[in-house]
Design a protein around this motif. Structure first.
Motif, short mmCIF file in Angstrom:
data_model
loop_
_atom_site.label_atom_id
_atom_site.label_comp_id
_atom_site.label_asym_id
_atom_site.label_seq_id
_atom_site.Cartn_x
_atom_site.Cartn_y
_atom_site.Cartn_z
N ALA A 1 46.28 51.88 31.73
CA ALA A 1 47.78 51.87 32.02
C ALA A 1 48.39 53.07 31.23
CB ALA A 1 48.33 50.47 31.92
N ALA A 2 48.10 53.15 29.78
CA ALA A 2 48.44 53.89 28.94
C ALA A 2 48.18 55.25 29.12
CB ALA A 2 48.16 53.59 27.40
N TYR B 1 38.28 45.79 36.72
CA TYR B 1 38.62 46.51 37.74
C TYR B 1 40.26 46.27 37.95
CZ TYR B 1 34.23 47.40 39.98
OH TYR B 1 33.16 48.04 40.32
N ARG B 2 40.85 47.08 38.51
CA ARG B 2 42.27 47.10 38.78
C ARG B 2 42.56 46.92 40.29
NH1 ARG B 2 44.71 51.07 35.36
NH2 ARG B 2 44.49 52.60 36.78
N TYR B 3 43.19 45.67 40.62
CA TYR B 3 43.64 45.32 42.14
C TYR B 3 44.93 45.59 42.47
CZ TYR B 3 38.85 42.85 41.05
OH TYR B 3 37.98 42.59 40.84
N TYR B 4 45.03 46.27 43.50
CA TYR B 4 46.60 46.34 44.45
C TYR B 4 46.62 45.41 45.61
CZ TYR B 4 46.12 50.44 41.18
OH TYR B 4 46.07 51.10 39.97
N TYR B 5 47.41 44.78 45.84
CA TYR B 5 47.73 43.80 47.00
C TYR B 5 48.92 44.42 47.77
CZ TYR B 5 44.28 41.04 44.36
OH TYR B 5 43.16 40.61 43.83
N TYR B 6 48.83 44.64 49.10
CA TYR B 6 50.04 44.97 50.05
C TYR B 6 49.91 44.22 51.29
CZ TYR B 6 48.82 49.61 47.53
OH TYR B 6 48.57 50.46 46.68
N GLU B 7 51.36 43.92 51.38
CA GLU B 7 51.61 43.18 52.68
C GLU B 7 51.35 44.02 53.93
OE1 GLU B 7 53.66 39.52 52.83
OE2 GLU B 7 51.63 40.01 52.68
N LEU C 1 51.55 42.88 44.53
CA LEU C 1 50.81 42.46 43.13
C LEU C 1 49.96 43.27 42.60
CD1 LEU C 1 50.97 39.46 41.49
CD2 LEU C 1 48.49 39.75 42.18
N ILE C 2 49.98 43.80 41.64
CA ILE C 2 48.79 44.53 40.93
C ILE C 2 48.37 43.78 39.66
CG2 ILE C 2 48.32 46.72 39.71
CD1 ILE C 2 50.88 47.97 41.18
N ARG C 3 47.00 43.70 39.52
CA ARG C 3 46.44 42.59 38.72
C ARG C 3 45.23 43.59 37.98
NH1 ARG C 3 41.75 38.93 39.06
NH2 ARG C 3 41.42 39.66 41.24
N ASP C 4 45.41 43.77 36.75
CA ASP C 4 44.35 44.31 35.73
C ASP C 4 43.73 43.30 34.85
OD1 ASP C 4 45.73 43.72 33.51
OD2 ASP C 4 46.82 45.82 33.47
N TYR D 1 52.57 37.74 34.67
CA TYR D 1 51.53 36.80 34.48
C TYR D 1 50.61 37.38 33.29
CZ TYR D 1 53.08 35.38 39.19
OH TYR D 1 53.94 35.36 40.38
N ASP D 2 50.27 36.64 32.34
CA ASP D 2 49.13 36.92 31.34
C ASP D 2 47.83 36.55 31.88
OD1 ASP D 2 48.84 34.28 31.14
OD2 ASP D 2 49.50 34.31 28.89
#
Length: 568
Positions: free
Chosen positions: A75-76, A145-151, A159-162, A178-179
């Motif tokens: 992310a940085a 992994y970094r995940y991306y969720y699309y409608e 939602l994006i999750r790392d 969310y942590d």
């Protein structure tokens, strides 16, 4: 203004309502067009005149040696972008809508391999594309992994999750963070994540564009086999968080059944793909991809899409009927409340008018009484000496009469107020009984609709079971033949292994005997050396003892020193 989302203290923005109360829409669709539930919204998309185009076919897997993945930037390290605008969920009970929606989508894909890969920024993310056109991307980063969720049809993810945080979005705004334990961050901590959330959102938009370009590639089967465990481990950790975190657990308990119904066809298809991949892997990935390349796999995919669309249509119809019934009930309840309120106001007005009339009558009576008392007082002044006692008696009698009359009026007012209160209670009780009857009728209608759906699901399940039984018989026959070959090979390898093990055991025994003999010889040599040393020490002690004894004898013969000097 949307009633479910409030503006953050420093941002004049609104957030579309979320799962259970909102849908997560694409960036070009106004929030007012969204369904009240994202699952219902998907069904509407799949069956409306503006339905999405047919899904592209998933690419077959390819065999070949595994390759090391190229990591995406952290992310940085991502390019600077505008921080994500902040909004927040108005109802805290809906905080977990985003996370639970992505969890259901991930569980539907299960352990099935991705549909395709594509190139972007030197990285090759993987993509899973559901029958309703929902998307999930996964790109490797340092630590996971970094995940991306699309409608369906959305340009931006919900939602994006790392490995450390999950970011929930609505309409391009950051709604919740969310942590890594699945806990909701407070508003102040969410502000601190707005910079990274904005960078993720910009990358998600670019990934979506790249995925629908001409740069799609087939997945290397060895790569998926090598990295599947890491993805499964992250999914299992997500399941543990869902059970451990109380807020998420309470939310999922309400929406679990709807999630399961919506994703059932997708989950069945993906489970079949995962089993086929496992069989192909056991055969060493020999031959073509059996997961997606044969006609049967394409038929199953088409059947899953058809069943998904049917289920979406049924869910959408049921939801529209539910909303219509709920609107009718609310309208009836509002009408009843308005009628009851109007009637109460009218009764209150009548009560106030009656009280004013009684007060006026009491004032008039007091005036007449006062006038009478004045005349009596004048008469008493004229005849005070003659009729004092009689006047006192009459005055006392009149006062008692007035007291009795006032008490009677007060009693009448109390009885009238009691009757009015009884009438209001009776009307409220009647309204409550009417509402209970309406609720019972609605429950009966819901039960009948559920029975119809269950029968339809049972019929579809029977057809699927028969198809799976035929496929299982074929697989079992092939597995038996393969097992026979494997047993023969295993027996030959086992015989060779036993011979090698026996030879190695004999070598070890010979070596052990030689080592034991050597240790015995060393032990005997050490024992002999210790015995010689002990004898030498004993002889030395004996010599010292004899020398001491001789010295004492000599001193004894010479006598004490005083005696020796006398002799001298």
């Amino acid at each position: 203004m949307n009633p479910f989302v409030r503006r953050a203290p420093s941002a004049a923005i609104t957030l579309a309502a979320i799962l259970g109360l909102t849908t997560l829409a694409g960036c070009n669709k106004p929030a007012e067009q969204n369904s009240a539930d994202p699952l219902m919204g998907n069904a509407a998309l799949g069956n409306s005149a503006d339905a999405l185009p047919a899904l592209p076919e998933a690419l077959p897997l390819e065999s070949g040696p595994a390759t090391a993945p190229k990591l995406a930037p952290s992310a940085a390290a991502l390019p600077a972008a505008r921080p994500a605008p902040i909004a927040r969920v108005a109802d805290p009970g809906q905080d977990y809508a985003y996370l639970d929606r992505a969890y259901g989508q991930t569980e539907a894909y299960g352990d099935a391999p991705p549909d395709y890969a594509f190139d972007y920024d030197g990285v090759s993310p993987w993509a899973w594309q559901a029958a309703d056109d929902s998307l999930q991307f996964a790109e490797p980063i340092d630590g996971g992994y970094r995940y991306y969720y699309y409608e369906p049809g959305a340009d931006y993810p919900y939602l994006i999750r790392d490995p450390s945080y999950s970011y929930g979005y609505s309409g391009g705004r950051l709604a919740v963070v969310y942590d890594d334990y699945g806990r909701v961050l407070d508003q102040r901590d969410a502000y601190r994540r707005a910079d990274y959330a904005g960078r993720y959102l910009a990358r998600a938009r670019q990934l979506r564009q790249a995925a629908f370009s001409e740069r799609r590639r087939r997945i290397n089967a060895e790569n998926w086999a090598a990295r599947r465990a890491a993805i499964e481990q992250a999914r299992q950790r997500w399941q543990d968080q869902r059970q451990r975190e109380a807020g998420w657990r309470d939310y999922s308990r309400v929406h679990d059944q709807r999630q399961a119904d919506y994703w059932r066809a997708e989950r069945d298809r993906r489970n079949d793909e995962a089993q086929r991949f496992a069989g192909w892997q056991r055969e060493g990935f020999r031959g073509p991809d059996p997961v997606r390349s044969d006609a049967e796999a394409q038929r199953r995919r088409a059947e899953a899409i058809r069943m998904q669309q049917q289920r979406q249509a049924a869910i959408a119809d049921a939801d529209r009927q539910r909303r219509a019934d709920e609107a009718n009930r609310q309208r009836d309840a509002l009408n009843q409340q308005r009628d009851a309120r109007n009637q109460m106001l009218a009764e209150q007005q009548r009560d106030r008018a009656d009280a004013a009339r009684r007060q006026a009558q009491a004032d008039q009576q007091r005036q007449r009484d006062q006038a009478l008392r004045d005349r009596q007082q004048a008469a008493r002044q004229q005849q005070i000496d003659r009729a004092k006692a009689a006047a006192d008696a009459r005055a006392n009698s009149q006062r008692q009469d007035r007291i009795d009359a006032q008490q009677q009026r007060q009693q009448a007012v109390r009885e009238q107020q009691q009757r009015a209160a009884d009438q209001r209670r009776q009307r409220a009780e009647q309204a409550r009984r009417d509402q209970q009857q309406q609720q019972a009728e609605q429950r009966q209608r819901d039960a009948r609709a559920d029975a119809v759906r269950q029968r339809q699901d049972a019929a579809r399940q029977q057809a699927a079971d028969r198809a799976r039984a035929v496929a299982d018989q074929r697989r079992q026959e092939a597995a038996r033949q393969q097992a026979d070959r494997q047993r023969e090979q295993s027996q030959a390898r086992a015989d060779a292994m036993r011979e090698r093990q026996q030879a190695a055991a004999r070598d070890r025994q010979d070596q052990a005997r030689a080592q034991a003999q050597q240790r015995q010889q060393e032990a005997r040599a050490q024992a002999q050396q210790r015995q010689q040393e002990a004898r030498a020490q004993a002889q030395q002690r004996q010599q010292e003892a004899r020398a001491q004894a001789q010295q004492r004898q000599q001193e004894a013969r010479r006598g004490p020193p005083d005696q020796r000097r006398g002799n001298e």
